[in-house]
Design a protein around this motif. Sequence first.
Motif, PDB file in Angstrom:
ATOM      1  N   PRO A  10      -4.583  14.784   9.655  1.00 54.43           N
ATOM      2  CA  PRO A  10      -3.541  14.404   8.686  1.00 54.43           C
ATOM      3  C   PRO A  10      -2.981  13.009   8.911  1.00 54.43           C
ATOM      4  O   PRO A  10      -2.629  12.323   7.947  1.00 54.43           O
ATOM      5  CB  PRO A  10      -2.464  15.476   8.899  1.00 54.43           C
ATOM      6  N   VAL A  11      -2.890  12.575  10.157  1.00 49.13           N
ATOM      7  CA  VAL A  11      -2.385  11.228  10.434  1.00 49.13           C
ATOM      8  C   VAL A  11      -3.328  10.178   9.854  1.00 49.13           C
ATOM      9  O   VAL A  11      -2.894   9.186   9.245  1.00 49.13           O
ATOM     10  CB  VAL A  11      -2.220  11.020  11.953  1.00 49.13           C
ATOM     11  N   ILE A  12      -4.627  10.411  10.023  1.00 52.66           N
ATOM     12  CA  ILE A  12      -5.614   9.486   9.458  1.00 52.66           C
ATOM     13  C   ILE A  12      -5.555   9.529   7.927  1.00 52.66           C
ATOM     14  O   ILE A  12      -5.701   8.499   7.264  1.00 52.66           O
ATOM     15  CB  ILE A  12      -7.033   9.836   9.959  1.00 52.66           C
ATOM     16  N   GLN A  13      -5.340  10.725   7.374  1.00 56.01           N
ATOM     17  CA  GLN A  13      -5.204  10.837   5.921  1.00 56.01           C
ATOM     18  C   GLN A  13      -4.047   9.986   5.419  1.00 56.01           C
ATOM     19  O   GLN A  13      -4.163   9.296   4.399  1.00 56.01           O
ATOM     20  CB  GLN A  13      -4.990  12.298   5.517  1.00 56.01           C
ATOM     21  N   ILE A  14      -2.927  10.019   6.132  1.00 54.25           N
ATOM     22  CA  ILE A  14      -1.760   9.233   5.720  1.00 54.25           C
ATOM     23  C   ILE A  14      -2.075   7.738   5.771  1.00 54.25           C
ATOM     24  O   ILE A  14      -1.684   6.976   4.875  1.00 54.25           O
ATOM     25  CB  ILE A  14      -0.548   9.573   6.613  1.00 54.25           C
ATOM     26  N   LEU A  15      -2.808   7.308   6.803  1.00 53.62           N
ATOM     27  CA  LEU A  15      -3.190   5.899   6.896  1.00 53.62           C
ATOM     28  C   LEU A  15      -4.092   5.502   5.726  1.00 53.62           C
ATOM     29  O   LEU A  15      -3.950   4.410   5.165  1.00 53.62           O
ATOM     30  CB  LEU A  15      -3.906   5.641   8.226  1.00 53.62           C
ATOM     31  N   ILE A  16      -5.011   6.410   5.366  1.00 50.69           N
ATOM     32  CA  ILE A  16      -5.896   6.131   4.227  1.00 50.69           C
ATOM     33  C   ILE A  16      -5.088   6.030   2.944  1.00 50.69           C
ATOM     34  O   ILE A  16      -5.305   5.131   2.113  1.00 50.69           O
ATOM     35  CB  ILE A  16      -6.978   7.224   4.116  1.00 50.69           C
ATOM     36  N   VAL A  17      -4.135   6.944   2.775  1.00 48.28           N
ATOM     37  CA  VAL A  17      -3.299   6.937   1.574  1.00 48.28           C
ATOM     38  C   VAL A  17      -2.455   5.671   1.504  1.00 48.28           C
ATOM     39  O   VAL A  17      -2.304   5.067   0.437  1.00 48.28           O
ATOM     40  CB  VAL A  17      -2.405   8.191   1.529  1.00 48.28           C
ATOM     41  N   MET A  18      -1.909   5.239   2.645  1.00 47.09           N
ATOM     42  CA  MET A  18      -1.114   4.007   2.664  1.00 47.09           C
ATOM     43  C   MET A  18      -1.970   2.804   2.274  1.00 47.09           C
ATOM     44  O   MET A  18      -1.499   1.896   1.571  1.00 47.09           O
ATOM     45  CB  MET A  18      -0.503   3.803   4.049  1.00 47.09           C
ATOM     46  N   THR A  19      -3.222   2.807   2.707  1.00 44.52           N
ATOM     47  CA  THR A  19      -4.135   1.733   2.325  1.00 44.52           C
ATOM     48  C   THR A  19      -4.403   1.755   0.827  1.00 44.52           C
ATOM     49  O   THR A  19      -4.428   0.707   0.166  1.00 44.52           O
ATOM     50  CB  THR A  19      -5.459   1.860   3.088  1.00 44.52           C
ATOM     51  N   LEU A  20      -4.586   2.962   0.281  1.00 41.68           N
ATOM     52  CA  LEU A  20      -4.818   3.085  -1.156  1.00 41.68           C
ATOM     53  C   LEU A  20      -3.598   2.653  -1.956  1.00 41.68           C
ATOM     54  O   LEU A  20      -3.719   2.030  -3.015  1.00 41.68           O
ATOM     55  CB  LEU A  20      -5.194   4.531  -1.501  1.00 41.68           C
TER      56      LEU A  20
END
Length: 213
Positions: A10-20
Amino acid sequence: MQNVLSNINPVIQILIVMTLFSLLPLVFCCMTSFLRFVIVFSMLKTAMGTQQVPPSIVIIGLSMILTFYTMGGTFQKMYDMGSVPYQKNQNIIAAIDEGSKPLKEFMMKQTRESDLAFFIELSKKRPPASPDEITIWEVAPAYIISELKTAFEIGFIIFVPFIVLDLVVANILLALGMFMLSPTIISLPFKLLIFIAVDGWALIVQGLVSSYN
């Protein structure tokens, strides 16, 4: 790809979402009706010969408001479809994937088949059996090219009457022997007068908005 991303921490997912999310301005400018609006209004200002009127911030603001007006239904569908998977299992990646489908559908309606076929062929994948198999990243460049072509076609139609008026004024000044007087200085008030008389802003805005219905 969605299944792979769904299993990420989930932490990596949040980083991906922030990038998007950092790409949202790019998405708004290039993957919505904003692209057509801002190009046509900019070309209109150039055709009229008014250097700083209306200001660029006004053109951008008007384009943004009209974008929200024309795409309000699409944005609502994106929210509704994206909120379902997120409320079920808090999966942000699945929410983005589902929420992007209405945007892809909107872009496909405005994209020429030849442009879309070119980018699908360029991806070197097998021909899609249905529109659902086409990714948004294949639709996006085709949509941008189609919108640029449409916007320049509209801009050309807007340019013609102003150019004709410039030529008429230039020939009149030439006939009167006023070689040192710039034709654009004389034609500008007449351009504004004619544009106001025909309610030009309303006509152009109504035409652009209607082109998305």
